[in-house]
Write an enzyme that holds these catalytic residues in place. Structure first.
Site, PDB file in Angstrom:
ATOM      1  N   ASP A  74       7.888   0.058  12.687  1.00  0.00           N
ATOM      2  CA  ASP A  74       7.879   0.044  11.220  1.00  0.00           C
ATOM      3  C   ASP A  74       6.638   0.807  10.766  1.00  0.00           C
ATOM      4  OD1 ASP A  74       8.979  -2.163   8.755  1.00  0.00           O
ATOM      5  OD2 ASP A  74       7.268  -0.849   8.454  1.00  0.00           O
ATOM      6  N   ASP A 120      11.943   3.400   6.870  1.00  0.00           N
ATOM      7  CA  ASP A 120      10.703   3.461   7.658  1.00  0.00           C
ATOM      8  C   ASP A 120      10.751   2.615   8.924  1.00  0.00           C
ATOM      9  OD1 ASP A 120      10.217   0.829   6.737  1.00  0.00           O
ATOM     10  OD2 ASP A 120       8.068   1.224   6.536  1.00  0.00           O
ATOM     11  N   GLU A 121      11.951   2.186   9.356  1.00  0.00           N
ATOM     12  CA  GLU A 121      11.954   1.418  10.589  1.00  0.00           C
ATOM     13  C   GLU A 121      13.177   1.657  11.448  1.00  0.00           C
ATOM     14  OE1 GLU A 121      11.621  -2.115   8.110  1.00  0.00           O
ATOM     15  OE2 GLU A 121      12.732  -3.173   9.649  1.00  0.00           O
TER      16      GLU A 121
HETATM   17  N1  DCP Z   1      10.174  -0.376  -0.697  1.00  0.00           N
HETATM   18  C1  DCP Z   1      10.543  -0.439  -2.038  1.00  0.00           C
HETATM   19  N2  DCP Z   1      10.663  -1.654  -2.679  1.00  0.00           N
HETATM   20  C2  DCP Z   1      10.421  -2.806  -2.005  1.00  0.00           C
HETATM   21  C3  DCP Z   1      10.075  -2.760  -0.641  1.00  0.00           C
HETATM   22  C4  DCP Z   1       9.947  -1.529  -0.016  1.00  0.00           C
HETATM   23  O1  DCP Z   1      10.757   0.603  -2.656  1.00  0.00           O
HETATM   24  N3  DCP Z   1      10.525  -3.986  -2.643  1.00  0.00           N
HETATM   25  C5  DCP Z   1      10.018   0.932  -0.049  1.00  0.00           C
HETATM   26  C6  DCP Z   1       8.579   1.358  -0.111  1.00  0.00           C
HETATM   27  C7  DCP Z   1       8.045   1.123   1.273  1.00  0.00           C
HETATM   28  C8  DCP Z   1       9.283   1.330   2.123  1.00  0.00           C
HETATM   29  O2  DCP Z   1      10.378   0.892   1.330  1.00  0.00           O
HETATM   30  O3  DCP Z   1       6.996   2.021   1.608  1.00  0.00           O
HETATM   31  C9  DCP Z   1       9.230   0.583   3.445  1.00  0.00           C
HETATM   32  O4  DCP Z   1       9.208  -0.822   3.224  1.00  0.00           O
HETATM   33  P1  DCP Z   1       8.356  -1.805   4.095  1.00  0.00           P
HETATM   34  O5  DCP Z   1       8.866  -3.166   3.801  1.00  0.00           O
HETATM   35  O6  DCP Z   1       8.339  -1.371   5.514  1.00  0.00           O
HETATM   36  O7  DCP Z   1       6.894  -1.742   3.450  1.00  0.00           O
HETATM   37  P2  DCP Z   1       5.725  -0.693   3.678  1.00  0.00           P
HETATM   38  O8  DCP Z   1       6.031   0.283   4.751  1.00  0.00           O
HETATM   39  O9  DCP Z   1       5.366  -0.097   2.367  1.00  0.00           O
HETATM   40  O10 DCP Z   1       4.523  -1.636   4.090  1.00  0.00           O
HETATM   41  P3  DCP Z   1       4.248  -2.335   5.515  1.00  0.00           P
HETATM   42  O11 DCP Z   1       2.972  -1.747   5.999  1.00  0.00           O
HETATM   43  O12 DCP Z   1       4.132  -3.770   5.205  1.00  0.00           O
HETATM   44  O13 DCP Z   1       5.428  -2.013   6.384  1.00  0.00           O
HETATM   45 MG    MG Z   2       6.762  -0.343   6.611  1.00  0.00          MG
HETATM   46 MG    MG Z   3      10.118  -1.347   6.757  1.00  0.00          MG
END
Ligand code: DCP
Ligand code: MG
Ligand code: MG
Length: 364
Positions: free
Chosen positions: A16, A115-116
């Site tokens: 991720d 992203d995963e």
């Molecule tokens: N995303 C979004 N709205 C949300 C959750 C996520 O638009 N409620 C988008 C933005 C994030 C991407 O999806 O960058 C990936 O989600 P993740 O849950 O993997 O979160 P992040 O990568 O941002 O943070 P982390 O470091 O916790 O993985």
């Molecule tokens: Mg992420």
């Molecule tokens: Mg993710």
């Protein structure tokens, strides 16, 4: 010494990317590093209506997180907090490149979100899987400049939860003999797949932790949550998850871009649409697919989406074929729809799997 294991035992790895959209912004705007950054989807109704998509870790310390209304986030923000508009085209492009890179680490992969991805290994030890994980982190960092977090375990559930343990920039391995201890101490609501409603229901039954969930009889769980969910909870609390790592069958491949300015200029539309083709056909070929339908997608100034399709005589994966069709798709699009085009895309669909080509050697 590692414990002896069945040679075909599978090991699942979940990657991720860390604070993905915000980290993408940091790599193209290095001056953002060190400042709190919130990436937002502005709905456009008022200046600040909309929500935060994600934020970097500095912004999270201020309480600015995914899903928070922008107005609330601005109240929590420090002087130097930067609010950016989400640029999906850019994040999708980075994601596509990283997914292709990940695919080189295992032929068995399932992209689970932008992203995963889950990767499956067989016939290697946990120590070797951890080494693959470190190589993978190094490759993503070197080629794209991004950090990610990795979880490794005997199935998707454990891999996913292990990855959550080690954010950001971490790597957590949970071996089969460690899963009980890993899970037992957790609140039942931390089991990936248990939502708020289920969590509340469990609490009403007096079940707060995974260990308590494990002592609930299957019949009772199935009575309360239904056959499927009941069985899932029963298994998940024991770290059992048989779901395969399998690419969801795709129905289509496409790319959409925003034009520099809204236009009805035929030559610009053809040129911009044609530029998207190599990336699409390389994804199609990478997945050993063929397509039969090509679509031109136009998003007009009022954001309405219109498409023009052409279905071919035969299946193909050829970029040339798409490029030859684009001018006629653009012409019929323009004759059918007035107004300027803001975003355009190309999509191929009606897919079939490429047949295994027998090489000449096989006939020798
Ligand atoms: N995303 C979004 N709205 C949300 C959750 C996520 O638009 N409620 C988008 C933005 C994030 C991407 O999806 O960058 C990936 O989600 P993740 O849950 O993997 O979160 P992040 O990568 O941002 O943070 P982390 O470091 O916790 O993985
Ligand atoms: Mg992420
Ligand atoms: Mg993710």
């Amino acid at each position: 010494m590692e414990a002896w294991r069945e040679p075909q035992e599978r090991i699942v790895l979940l990657v991720d990317l860390d604070y993905f959209y915000a980290q993408c912004e940091e790599i193209r705007h290095p001056e953002l590093k060190g400042k709190p950054v919130a990436v937002c989807i502005f709905s456009g109704r008022t200046e600040n209506s909309g929500a935060v998509s994600t934020s970097n870790y500095q912004a999270r310390k201020l309480g600015i997180r995914s899903g928070l209304p922008i107005i609330a986030a601005k109240r929590m923000a420090s002087q130097d907090t930067v609010f950016l508009r989400a640029d999906m085209d850019y994040y999708e492009a980075v994601s596509t490149r990283i997914m292709s890179l990940l695919r080189t680490f295992s032929p068995v992969m399932e992209q689970a979100s932008v992203d995963e991805a889950y990767l499956e290994f067989r016939g290697i030890s946990y120590g070797e899987a951890a080494e693959r994980g470190r190589e993978l982190k190094e490759a993503v960092l070197r080629t794209e400049g991004l950090t990610c977090s990795i979880g490794i375990g005997p199935n998707k559930l454990i891999a996913k939860m292990a990855a959550g343990r080690s954010k950001p920039d971490g790597l957590t391995v949970v071996r089969p003999e460690e899963t009980d201890a890993f899970l037992s101490a957790l609140p039942a609501g931390d089991l990936f797949g248990v939502g708020k409603v289920t969590e509340t229901r469990l609490k009403e039954m007096g079940i707060e932790t995974v260990a308590q969930l494990r002592s609930a009889p299957l019949s009772k769980l199935q009575q309360t949550f239904g056959t499927g969910m009941g069985l899932w909870l029963y298994n998940a609390s024991r770290g059992v998850d048989d779901s395969p790592v399998a690419e969801k069958r795709r129905e289509q491949y496409g790319r959409i871009v925003t034009l520099k300015e809204d236009t009805r200029d035929r030559d610009i539309l053809i040129a911009e649409a044609s530029r998207l083709v190599p990336e699409i056909t390389s994804m199609v070929e990478g997945d050993r697919q063929l397509f039969k339908t090509v679509s031109f997608i136009g998003i007009l100034e009022d954001l309405s989406i219109r498409t023009k399709n052409r279905t071919l005589q035969d299946y193909t994966s050829s970029a040339e074929v798409i490029i030859q069709i684009i001018p006629s798709l653009v012409d019929s699009f323009l004759s059918e729809h007035g107004g300027k085009i803001r975003r355009l895309g190309i999509k191929v669909s009606n897919l079939t799997e490429m047949k295994q080509q027998k090489s000449l050697m096989d006939f020798g």
